[in-house]
Design an enzyme around this catalytic site. Structure first.
Site, PDB file in Angstrom:
ATOM      1  N   HIS A 352      15.759  84.940  43.981  1.00  0.00           N
ATOM      2  CA  HIS A 352      15.261  83.575  43.808  1.00  0.00           C
ATOM      3  C   HIS A 352      15.533  82.965  42.459  1.00  0.00           C
ATOM      4  O   HIS A 352      15.112  81.838  42.207  1.00  0.00           O
ATOM      5  CB  HIS A 352      13.748  83.529  44.041  1.00  0.00           C
ATOM      6  CG  HIS A 352      13.355  83.490  45.474  1.00  0.00           C
ATOM      7  ND1 HIS A 352      13.220  82.320  46.176  1.00  0.00           N
ATOM      8  CD2 HIS A 352      13.096  84.481  46.358  1.00  0.00           C
ATOM      9  CE1 HIS A 352      12.870  82.587  47.417  1.00  0.00           C
ATOM     10  NE2 HIS A 352      12.798  83.899  47.555  1.00  0.00           N
ATOM     11  N   LYS A 543       6.280  69.349  40.442  1.00  0.00           N
ATOM     12  CA  LYS A 543       6.773  70.729  40.568  1.00  0.00           C
ATOM     13  C   LYS A 543       6.151  71.499  39.412  1.00  0.00           C
ATOM     14  O   LYS A 543       5.517  70.897  38.545  1.00  0.00           O
ATOM     15  CB  LYS A 543       8.299  70.781  40.483  1.00  0.00           C
ATOM     16  CG  LYS A 543       8.873  69.944  39.315  1.00  0.00           C
ATOM     17  CD  LYS A 543      10.389  69.950  39.272  1.00  0.00           C
ATOM     18  CE  LYS A 543      11.046  69.083  40.309  1.00  0.00           C
ATOM     19  NZ  LYS A 543      11.920  69.800  41.218  1.00  0.00           N
ATOM     20  N   ARG A 544       6.311  72.830  39.386  1.00  0.00           N
ATOM     21  CA  ARG A 544       5.800  73.573  38.245  1.00  0.00           C
ATOM     22  C   ARG A 544       6.392  73.008  36.957  1.00  0.00           C
ATOM     23  O   ARG A 544       7.537  72.545  36.926  1.00  0.00           O
ATOM     24  CB  ARG A 544       6.170  75.054  38.381  1.00  0.00           C
ATOM     25  CG  ARG A 544       5.360  75.769  39.449  1.00  0.00           C
ATOM     26  CD  ARG A 544       3.883  75.734  39.153  1.00  0.00           C
ATOM     27  NE  ARG A 544       3.552  76.538  38.011  1.00  0.00           N
ATOM     28  CZ  ARG A 544       2.938  77.719  38.051  1.00  0.00           C
ATOM     29  NH1 ARG A 544       2.568  78.219  39.212  1.00  0.00           N
ATOM     30  NH2 ARG A 544       2.666  78.379  36.939  1.00  0.00           N
ATOM     31  N   LYS A 549      13.152  72.712  34.265  1.00  0.00           N
ATOM     32  CA  LYS A 549      13.007  71.608  35.212  1.00  0.00           C
ATOM     33  C   LYS A 549      13.009  70.252  34.501  1.00  0.00           C
ATOM     34  O   LYS A 549      13.108  69.209  35.128  1.00  0.00           O
ATOM     35  CB  LYS A 549      11.732  71.780  36.033  1.00  0.00           C
ATOM     36  CG  LYS A 549      11.781  72.985  37.001  1.00  0.00           C
ATOM     37  CD  LYS A 549      10.484  73.100  37.783  1.00  0.00           C
ATOM     38  CE  LYS A 549      10.415  74.288  38.718  1.00  0.00           C
ATOM     39  NZ  LYS A 549      11.057  74.053  40.031  1.00  0.00           N
ATOM     40  N   THR A 651      12.973  73.083  46.723  1.00  0.00           N
ATOM     41  CA  THR A 651      12.613  72.678  48.074  1.00  0.00           C
ATOM     42  C   THR A 651      11.866  71.352  48.017  1.00  0.00           C
ATOM     43  O   THR A 651      11.858  70.613  49.009  1.00  0.00           O
ATOM     44  CB  THR A 651      11.722  73.721  48.781  1.00  0.00           C
ATOM     45  OG1 THR A 651      10.656  74.095  47.896  1.00  0.00           O
ATOM     46  CG2 THR A 651      12.521  74.942  49.177  1.00  0.00           C
ATOM     47  N   LYS A 655      11.871  67.936  50.658  1.00  0.00           N
ATOM     48  CA  LYS A 655      10.714  67.225  51.220  1.00  0.00           C
ATOM     49  C   LYS A 655      10.834  65.730  50.959  1.00  0.00           C
ATOM     50  O   LYS A 655      10.565  64.910  51.842  1.00  0.00           O
ATOM     51  CB  LYS A 655       9.415  67.730  50.590  1.00  0.00           C
ATOM     52  CG  LYS A 655       9.147  69.207  50.817  1.00  0.00           C
ATOM     53  CD  LYS A 655       8.006  69.689  49.906  1.00  0.00           C
ATOM     54  CE  LYS A 655       8.074  71.185  49.721  1.00  0.00           C
ATOM     55  NZ  LYS A 655       7.202  71.654  48.622  1.00  0.00           N
TER      56      LYS A 655
HETATM   57  C1  LIG Z   1       7.542  72.273  47.547  1.00  0.00           C
HETATM   58  C2  LIG Z   1       6.552  72.714  46.570  1.00  0.00           C
HETATM   59  C3  LIG Z   1       6.968  73.332  45.385  1.00  0.00           C
HETATM   60  C4  LIG Z   1       8.423  73.543  45.032  1.00  0.00           C
HETATM   61  O1  LIG Z   1       8.909  72.391  44.382  1.00  0.00           O
HETATM   62  P1  LIG Z   1      10.287  72.398  43.572  1.00  0.00           P
HETATM   63  O2  LIG Z   1      10.484  70.952  43.250  1.00  0.00           O
HETATM   64  O3  LIG Z   1      11.327  72.905  44.507  1.00  0.00           O
HETATM   65  O4  LIG Z   1      10.102  73.236  42.376  1.00  0.00           O
HETATM   66  C5  LIG Z   1       6.002  73.728  44.486  1.00  0.00           C
HETATM   67  N1  LIG Z   1       4.692  73.537  44.725  1.00  0.00           N
HETATM   68  C6  LIG Z   1       4.260  72.926  45.851  1.00  0.00           C
HETATM   69  C7  LIG Z   1       2.802  72.715  46.040  1.00  0.00           C
HETATM   70  C8  LIG Z   1       5.160  72.507  46.814  1.00  0.00           C
HETATM   71  O5  LIG Z   1       4.722  71.918  47.929  1.00  0.00           O
END
Ligand SMILES: *Cc1c(COP(=O)(O)O)cnc(C)c1O
Length: 802
Positions: A352, A543-544, A549, A651, A655
């Site tokens: 990952h 995101k985190r 990022k 991911t 979304k």
């Molecule tokens: C989808 C999701 C992530 C992953 O987000 P990235 O932008 O791909 O880092 C992290 N936390 C939550 C709650 C999510 O739904």
């Protein structure tokens, strides 16, 4: 089971199972009664799924994290109970939306990796695959984040406080997991030697099962979560002698293992308890799989490979490779060669991350003490593996060292990724670029040894939760045009592109977005006090929080806009509301400072009346799965701006795209595939490419870059003048330093100008509502390949052979 019995069952559970008379404001008991009523329906299908599956090949998906979010709404959608539930709740004068709020998010994960595991379970059930999820039932999940004076404050996530109506414990399936002790060499009468792990301190692993319903297909799969318990309640002799605390010490020690989720995303800190969690999960899950195999096939391992497979979600459970060897040899007296055949033909590993700090290594010293028998086995695997290396690269000592499972040095370490690769028949990355970089860089020598092991499986997200459930207005609109089949088969969504230029459809599409923006604006105001104007563009990065990022780059753009507004230079600015959210690992100082900077910039801008027609900024606290369900349907612009080569897949990007956002992003992770799918005209691209990064770093002079960029100079000037920290001198000095540091790994200054320019293209396009809407529709229409169903079909066909 019709509407009538549903309503009767609900009443019975509310009044009798739970013993309640009246509906309370929190709706907690009504929620619980509803959950049990639905669970009853799941249990019937669950049992049928289980019995139908006896004798079929099964795959165990082993993951330290499952970020499930809420279960109620998912179950309602997948069982097609929406109308029934709404009708029934009328009797209680409640809306489903209110009752849902009583459910606590199941937050047993950090971010993308844990959410991926959750999406995969949904897809496996929806595709009727015999896949069981194995994880840990942490007593405390991901911490709750509050923002106090702009700073992140963490609170424990006591998600089990009100119980968990979805889980069913199975104490009869508990297994013992060994720790500590010593290894004795036993010589048999015939002179053969074998090893015995003795004097261990055992811990009991007790399973709790959660139902995972497929999408309207009658299938219910299982997520089995392990809780650690003491093998004996407490020492009765000690207790009787009055040593109460000593008597329960062992119990406490045992229960500690599954007490908390480590809140570190993509970085490991080598804590002993974490290794205990990893071994606990791996050992319990493998024993469970083997027990099930024996129940069906007897003690016969000749067909074990045919009937079983394991998918390791990152290196966290990679100790399973050595543990399976141990169980087969020590408990079932199988020879090394046979055990290795079985292990290396059942284990598959998903990588990952490329970040070096996230590659797990454990001190050999720790293994010696905690898992001496496992260390033995790792040494033996390594010795045999290094013979293969010697055949491939004769006399090459350096290769021996770089590939070894043991990293030598003053404090030798076990390299978990190497163990996973050597012990698996499949190694996959999670996006095309990521897999390519694994083969060419991090794991290139392993790739030379075993090219056939390596493959790519680009991540995906479930269209049930991520579109159908969370974006009702858009789902209804889509179904009105192309029917409802897309929910179970997202490839159908491509049909939408026919309507991308249709004026009436565009109008309806805009109305749906507006509805969702009103809901998000409400949520933002309630949780931050900041008022978002729904006529402005919603620009979102959730995101985190991590340097790679680059939330920092985002806020620098915000400062750049603010600087222009202050100077009256607003001609080509399109009004926007910027939303940022995410949790920082509690020990990650820089990430926490970035949160503070975002909040201070937000406060300054939101208080400036000159700015408010153009720019509003909010940091949304406690970003989690449920928050995303409100956020992504309302987003116009999705920020996916990581330094190229650092984001394995992402991911969140998928979304947003699925829900019709346009992406501004770098050529990183799955962004590349998103751009390919939707076409370059429908994506805002900027920034250095992954293959340029090394060259740029070799001669990186951010101070020159800043000096040569009027916009970035102005931004730095404002930041360095203390404009955002008037009463908190110097708090942003280290952030400023990293931007100006020639060793800045994340190339923030390098990418600033192209980012700022791309944002001006965004502004221009947003002014053209028709064209923006058309591109928004095209994004949703192109999102079919990012369904986790699509991803899981590839796992099924190419790795699992289910
Ligand atoms: C989808 C999701 C992530 C992953 O987000 P990235 O932008 O791909 O880092 C992290 N936390 C939550 C709650 C999510 O739904």
């Amino acid at each position: 089971m019709n509407d009538h019995t549903f309503s009767e069952d609900l009443a019975r559970h509310f009044h009798f199972s739970l013993g309640r008379d009246t509906v309370q404001e929190s709706h907690l008991y009504l929620y619980n009664a509803l959950a049990i009523t639905i669970r009853d329906r799941l249990v019937a299908q669950w049992r049928k799924t289980r019995t139908d599956r006896v004798g079929q090949r099964r795959v165990a998906y082993i993951s330290l994290e499952f970020l499930m979010g809420r279960a109620l709404n998912n179950a309602i959608l997948n069982l097609n109970l929406d109308d029934t539930v709404r009708k029934t709740l009328n009797d209680y004068c409640c809306e489903l939306e209110e009752v849902e709020q009583a459910e606590h998010d199941l937050g047993l994960g950090n971010g993308g990796l844990g959410r991926l595991a959750a999406c995969f379970l949904d897809s496996c059930a929806s595709l009727a695959l015999s896949v069981i999820g194995y994880g840990i039932r942490y007593e405390y999940g991901m911490f709750n984040q509050q923002i106090k004076n702009g700073n992140q404050v963490e609170h424990p996530d006591n998600w089990l406080r009100h119980g968990n109506p979805w889980e069913i414990p199975a104490p009869e399936k508990a297994v013992r997991v060994k720790f500590f002790g010593n290894v004795d060499v036993i010589t048999q009468k015939d002179g053969k030697q074998y090893r015995q792990w003795n004097n261990t301190h055992d811990v009991l692993a007790v399973p709790y099962d959660m139902p995972i319903p497929g999408y309207q297909n009658g299938i219910v799969n299982t997520l089995r979560l392990w809780k650690s318990e003491a093998t004996d309640e407490f020492d009765l002799d000690e207790f009787n002698a009055g040593s109460y605390t000593e008597a329960v010490a062992r119990k406490n020690l045992a229960e500690q293992i599954t007490m908390v989720l480590y809140p570190n995303d993509t970085s490991e800190n080598g804590k002993e308890l974490r290794l205990r969690q990893q071994y606990f999960l791996s050992s319990a899950s493998l024993q469970d799989v083997i027990n099930t195999h024996i129940e069906i096939h007897g003690i016969n391992f000749d067909n074990f490979v045919e009937f079983n497979g394991f998918q390791l979600n990152d290196t966290h459970p990679s100790i399973a490779v050595a543990e399976l060897m141990r169980i087969l040899m020590d408990d079932y007296e199988i020879s090394w060669d046979n055990a290795w055949q079985i292990t290396s033909q059942t284990m598959a590993y998903t990588n990952h991350t490329l970040l070096p700090e996230a590659l797990e290594k454990w001190p050999v010293r720790l293994f010696e003490n905690l898992l001496p028998r496992i260390l033995d086995i790792i040494y033996e695997i390594n010795a045999r593996f290094l013979l293969q290396v010697a055949v491939c690269w004769p006399g090459d000592n350096e290769k021996q060292q770089t590939l070894s499972l043991i990293e030598e040095g003053p404090e030798p370490h076990v390299r978990m990724a190497h163990l996973a690769i050597v012990g698996s028949y499949s190694v996959n990355g999670v996006a095309a670029l990521h897999t390519q970089l694994l083969k060419a860089g991090l794991f290139s020598d392993f790739y030379k040894l075993w090219p056939e092991k390596f493959n790519n499986k680009t991540n995906g997200v479930t269209p049930r939760r991520r579109l159908s459930h969370c974006n009702k207005s858009l789902s209804t609109l889509i179904s009105s045009k192309i029917g409802k089949e897309w929910v179970g088969d997202l490839s159908q969504i491509a049909k939408l592109s026919e309507y991308a230029a249709d004026k009436t459809f565009q109008k309806e599409w805009q109305e749906s977005k507006l509805t969702n923006k009103i809901a998000l604006a409400d949520f933002v105001e309630q949780s931050t006090g900041v008022v978002f104007d729904v006529n402005m563009m919603f620009d979102v990065q959730v995101k985190r929080i991590h340097e790679y990022k680059r939330q920092l780059l985002n806020i620098l753009h915000v400062i750049g806009l603010y600087d222009r507004i202050r100077k009256g230079d607003t001609d080509d600015i399109t009004p926007r509301c910027v939303l940022i959210g995410g949790k920082a690992a509690p020990g990650y100082a820089m990430a926490k400072q970035i949160i503070k900077l975002i909040n201070n910039v937000a406060d300054t801008i939101n208080l400036d009346p000159k700015a408010s027609p153009y720019l509003r900024v909010a940091f949304i606290p406690n970003y989690n799965v449920s928050a995303m369900e409100i956020i992504c349907p309302a987003t116009d612009l999705s920020e996916q701006i990581s330094t190229a080569g650092k984001e394995a897949s992402g991911t969140g990007n998928m979304k947003f795209m699925m829900n019709g956002a346009l992406t501004i992003g770098t050529l990183d992770g799955a962004n590349i595939e998103i751009r390919d799918a939707v076409g370059e005209d429908n994506f805002f691209l900027f920034g250095a490419h992954a293959d340029e990064v090394a060259t740029i770093k070799a001669n990186y002079q951010p101070n020159n870059i800043i000096a040569n960029s009027p916009t970035l100079s102005a931004v730095m000037q404002l930041l360095e003048s203390g404009h955002f920290n008037l009463f908190e001198p110097k708090i942003f000095d280290s952030i400023i330093q990293t931007i100006r540091d020639p060793h800045d790994m994340w190339l923030t200054a390098y990418d600033f100008d192209t980012y700022f320019e791309a944002q001006r293209n965004v502004d221009q396009l947003y002014k053209n509502k028709t064209l923006w809407t058309q591109k928004s529709i095209l994004n949703t229409a192109a999102s079919g390949v990012f369904s986790s169903d699509h991803t899981i079909r590839q796992y099924r066909d190419e790795i699992w052979k289910l």
